[in-house]
Scaffold this motif. Structure first.
Motif, mmCIF file in Angstrom:
data_model
loop_
_atom_site.group_PDB
_atom_site.id
_atom_site.type_symbol
_atom_site.label_atom_id
_atom_site.label_comp_id
_atom_site.label_asym_id
_atom_site.label_seq_id
_atom_site.Cartn_x
_atom_site.Cartn_y
_atom_site.Cartn_z
ATOM 1 N N ALA A 381 34.193 -13.925 12.496
ATOM 2 C CA ALA A 381 35.202 -14.925 12.814
ATOM 3 C C ALA A 381 34.826 -15.625 14.120
ATOM 4 O O ALA A 381 34.159 -15.039 14.973
ATOM 5 N N PRO A 382 35.228 -16.868 14.295
ATOM 6 C CA PRO A 382 34.914 -17.595 15.538
ATOM 7 C C PRO A 382 35.316 -16.821 16.790
ATOM 8 O O PRO A 382 34.577 -16.820 17.779
ATOM 9 N N CYS A 383 36.485 -16.152 16.752
ATOM 10 C CA CYS A 383 36.909 -15.411 17.943
ATOM 11 C C CYS A 383 35.974 -14.252 18.244
ATOM 12 O O CYS A 383 35.799 -13.867 19.403
ATOM 13 N N GLN A 384 35.313 -13.696 17.209
ATOM 14 C CA GLN A 384 34.381 -12.595 17.439
ATOM 15 C C GLN A 384 33.115 -13.083 18.136
ATOM 16 O O GLN A 384 32.551 -12.379 18.971
ATOM 17 N N PHE A 385 32.654 -14.291 17.782
ATOM 18 C CA PHE A 385 31.508 -14.850 18.487
ATOM 19 C C PHE A 385 31.842 -15.068 19.959
ATOM 20 O O PHE A 385 30.996 -14.854 20.837
ATOM 21 N N GLU A 386 33.056 -15.498 20.240
ATOM 22 C CA GLU A 386 33.478 -15.684 21.627
ATOM 23 C C GLU A 386 33.513 -14.345 22.360
ATOM 24 O O GLU A 386 33.116 -14.239 23.522
ATOM 25 N N MET A 387 33.993 -13.308 21.680
ATOM 26 C CA MET A 387 34.022 -11.965 22.278
ATOM 27 C C MET A 387 32.606 -11.511 22.633
ATOM 28 O O MET A 387 32.368 -10.951 23.705
ATOM 29 N N ILE A 388 31.663 -11.755 21.730
ATOM 30 C CA ILE A 388 30.277 -11.335 21.956
ATOM 31 C C ILE A 388 29.715 -11.991 23.210
ATOM 32 O O ILE A 388 29.116 -11.327 24.064
ATOM 33 N N ARG A 389 29.915 -13.305 23.318
ATOM 34 C CA ARG A 389 29.384 -14.020 24.484
ATOM 35 C C ARG A 389 29.992 -13.496 25.783
ATOM 36 O O ARG A 389 29.288 -13.289 26.774
ATOM 37 N N SER A 390 31.295 -13.276 25.770
ATOM 38 C CA SER A 390 31.968 -12.841 26.992
ATOM 39 C C SER A 390 31.615 -11.395 27.347
ATOM 40 O O SER A 390 31.233 -11.103 28.483
ATOM 41 N N LEU A 391 31.725 -10.494 26.386
ATOM 42 C CA LEU A 391 31.473 -9.075 26.657
ATOM 43 C C LEU A 391 30.023 -8.830 27.070
ATOM 44 O O LEU A 391 29.752 -7.985 27.926
ATOM 45 N N ASN A 392 29.104 -9.573 26.480
ATOM 46 C CA ASN A 392 27.694 -9.364 26.820
ATOM 47 C C ASN A 392 27.333 -9.891 28.203
ATOM 48 O O ASN A 392 26.240 -9.626 28.713
ATOM 49 N N SER A 393 28.241 -10.623 28.830
ATOM 50 C CA SER A 393 28.001 -11.042 30.214
ATOM 51 C C SER A 393 28.028 -9.841 31.159
ATOM 52 O O SER A 393 27.581 -9.934 32.300
ATOM 53 N N LEU A 394 28.539 -8.704 30.675
ATOM 54 C CA LEU A 394 28.597 -7.491 31.486
ATOM 55 C C LEU A 394 27.252 -6.768 31.566
ATOM 56 O O LEU A 394 27.119 -5.785 32.285
ATOM 57 N N LYS A 395 26.264 -7.247 30.808
ATOM 58 C CA LYS A 395 24.917 -6.658 30.850
ATOM 59 C C LYS A 395 24.946 -5.171 30.481
ATOM 60 O O LYS A 395 24.485 -4.298 31.220
ATOM 61 N N TRP A 396 25.483 -4.877 29.315
ATOM 62 C CA TRP A 396 25.556 -3.496 28.853
ATOM 63 C C TRP A 396 24.170 -2.878 28.727
ATOM 64 O O TRP A 396 23.206 -3.544 28.360
ATOM 65 N N ARG A 397 24.088 -1.621 28.999
ATOM 66 C CA ARG A 397 22.903 -0.829 28.698
ATOM 67 C C ARG A 397 23.158 -0.248 27.298
ATOM 68 O O ARG A 397 23.907 0.721 27.144
ATOM 69 N N LYS A 398 22.563 -0.871 26.298
ATOM 70 C CA LYS A 398 22.871 -0.555 24.906
ATOM 71 C C LYS A 398 21.848 0.416 24.322
ATOM 72 O O LYS A 398 20.646 0.171 24.390
ATOM 73 N N TYR A 399 22.351 1.482 23.724
ATOM 74 C CA TYR A 399 21.484 2.476 23.102
ATOM 75 C C TYR A 399 21.848 2.649 21.630
ATOM 76 O O TYR A 399 22.779 3.385 21.292
ATOM 77 N N PRO A 400 21.100 1.975 20.733
ATOM 78 C CA PRO A 400 21.271 2.266 19.312
ATOM 79 C C PRO A 400 20.772 3.684 19.043
ATOM 80 O O PRO A 400 19.789 4.125 19.652
ATOM 81 N N VAL A 401 21.455 4.408 18.173
ATOM 82 C CA VAL A 401 21.043 5.785 17.871
ATOM 83 C C VAL A 401 20.930 5.949 16.356
ATOM 84 O O VAL A 401 21.709 5.383 15.592
ATOM 85 N N TRP A 402 19.946 6.734 15.954
ATOM 86 C CA TRP A 402 19.709 6.969 14.530
ATOM 87 C C TRP A 402 19.901 8.449 14.239
ATOM 88 O O TRP A 402 19.014 9.264 14.465
ATOM 89 N N ILE A 403 21.081 8.779 13.760
ATOM 90 C CA ILE A 403 21.390 10.154 13.356
ATOM 91 C C ILE A 403 21.066 10.286 11.868
ATOM 92 O O ILE A 403 21.596 9.553 11.040
ATOM 93 N N GLN A 404 20.190 11.232 11.534
ATOM 94 C CA GLN A 404 19.685 11.330 10.154
ATOM 95 C C GLN A 404 20.086 12.616 9.440
ATOM 96 O O GLN A 404 19.958 12.706 8.217
#
Length: 439
Positions: A381-404
């Motif tokens: 949704a358009p509001c979700q794209f806005e959330m992504i832009r704003s939240l990512n301004s926080l420069k998260w340290r993102k760790y994708p994890v693969w639990i198998q």
């Protein structure tokens, strides 16, 4: 063993907030891992408890107010016992990550964050963008309508169909507004960390827990996953370069490959039988329970709004914008949510079926141009794209994890309870406590 609490010498308070249908015990192993690294003299642990069980139906706002009150009371109790909190960290799991973000906004508005050093803000498998499925397709529409109405106020907010305080916007959108108390509160933390399952998270999928508009792991066989070298156990992906394209070379059909495919298919038969037999029964029970819990939740919300639930609501209804059956029910919800497919943005001439206006279609077209060329942009949704832009301004340290080793990765990511196939979760928790958590 109870890992909560700390001594009067501890000046750093870390608050752990559980998720939907959860209770403080779900956070025990995060607390245990932090305690193994930091003594009670260094770190004080608070496992938030006022949103336990069905109380999580009551919404992010009410849950955030409860957690905020709990934090303030804990700080006062520590001070009354001769201690002094000078540092604050907050860790949220699943829905608890959103509740934590709301509580942080309230703490900011009340001036609490001005009296402490804000150190760590971390989330594990938290649906920062909500849990609505992408717009396209009748099945997605059906689940978005059904799911949003089976979790009381929390459902409305998670599926972004609510109108928060007559703003004409859903709560999650307001919480991501750059001028909101929630974003201004989050900005005060030195470190922002998140952990996100790349596969098999049936409660909160990758794009929302990692705050992304693409999902490169949907067809994981087409990419080469790059694991974190320090991990050494093949669970955490390298945050800087989590994957690289894999050349598409048709694999030769051999007897062994056919046999392996057959074995995988046969292993799935018990699961398919279980789904076909138990899910219809579970759906009925889930819907009945949802009606019952929604009625109870509505009553609790009314008591809360009337100041009859132990919290003076007036203290927490501050200006938001600075410039303007639990395990069983969870399993059924996961099965329903997991049956939805992620759809992608189509060409502009196909967007009309989503019911969007010209402005929304323009927004999605822009997102398509800005996305990774090899990764199609999800039909958010358009509001979700806005959330992504704003939240990512926080420069998260993102760790994708693969639990198998276990398909219930939403629980395994924090080792929600003791289970041998959840052992990969310990790798994640040790990484957080030893590598990410600042004391």
């Amino acid at each position: 063993m109870d890992f909560a609490g700390g001594s009067t010498k501890a000046d750093h308070l870390c608050v752990l907030v559980h998720g939907l249908w959860g209770n403080p015990n779900h956070m025990n192993n995060i607390a245990k891992t932090l305690r193994a690294q930091h003594s009670p003299d260094d770190l004080y642990l608070l496992l938030a408890k006022r949103n336990s069980g069905s109380f999580t139906y009551d919404g992010i706002e009410l849950g955030g107010e409860r957690v905020c009150a709990e934090i303030i009371e804990e700080i006062k109790t520590i001070e009354n016992n001769g201690g002094k909190i000078r540092k604050l960290s907050v860790v949220g799991y699943s829905l608890g990550g959103l509740v934590s973000r709301y509580a942080v906004g309230l703490l900011y508005a009340k001036g609490i964050l001005d009296s402490v050093e804000c150190v760590n803000f971390a989330t594990f498998a938290s649906p920062h963008l909500g849990v609505r499925t992408p717009l396209k397709g009748w099945h997605n529409h059906m689940w978005n309508v059904l799911g949003a109405r089976t979790l009381s106020m929390s459902g409305s907010q998670l599926f972004t169909i609510d109108n928060f305080r007559d703003t004409g916007r859903p709560l999650l959108s307001v919480m991501a507004d750059p001028q909101s108390i929630f974003m201004l509160g989050l900005q005060k933390f030195r470190r922002h960390t998140l952990y996100s399952n790349i596969v098999n998270d049936r409660s909160a999928v990758y794009y929302t827990t990692c705050i992304e508009k693409t999902d490169p792991y949907k067809e994981i066989d087409r990419i080469k996953v790059n694991f974190l070298k320090k991990d050494g156990e093949g669970v955490l992906l390298d945050a800087a370069h989590p994957f690289s394209p894999r050349p598409r070379v048709p694999a030769p059909i051999t007897l062994s490959s056919v046999t392996e495919a057959s074995v995988r298919w046969m292993r799935g038969i018990p699961f398919m039988i279980t789904v076909s037999v138990l899910v219809p029964i579970g759906v009925v029970a889930y819907l009945i329970n949802s009606v019952f819990q929604t009625i109870r939740s509505t009553k609790r919300i009314k008591l809360h709004e009337g100041g009859l639930a132990g919290i003076n609501v007036a203290e927490y209804r501050v200006p938001i914008l600075i410039k303007s059956l639990r395990e069983e029910v969870e399993h059924v919800y996961e099965a329903l949510n997991n049956s939805q497919n992620q759809e992608y943005l189509a060409d502009e001439d196909e967007d009309e079926e989503t019911g969007m206006n010209a402005e929304d279609r323009s927004t999605m077209a822009r997102e398509r141009r800005l996305s990774i060329p090899t990764q199609p942009t999800l039909a958010l949704a358009p509001c979700q794209f806005e959330m992504i832009r704003s939240l990512n301004s926080l420069k998260w340290r993102k760790y994708p994890v693969w639990i198998q080793n276990d398909r219930h990765t939403h629980a395994a990511v924090i080792v929600r309870f003791e289970k041998k196939t959840f052992n990969e979760g310990w790798v994640i928790l040790r990484h957080f406590a030893g590598e990410e958590f600042l004391i």
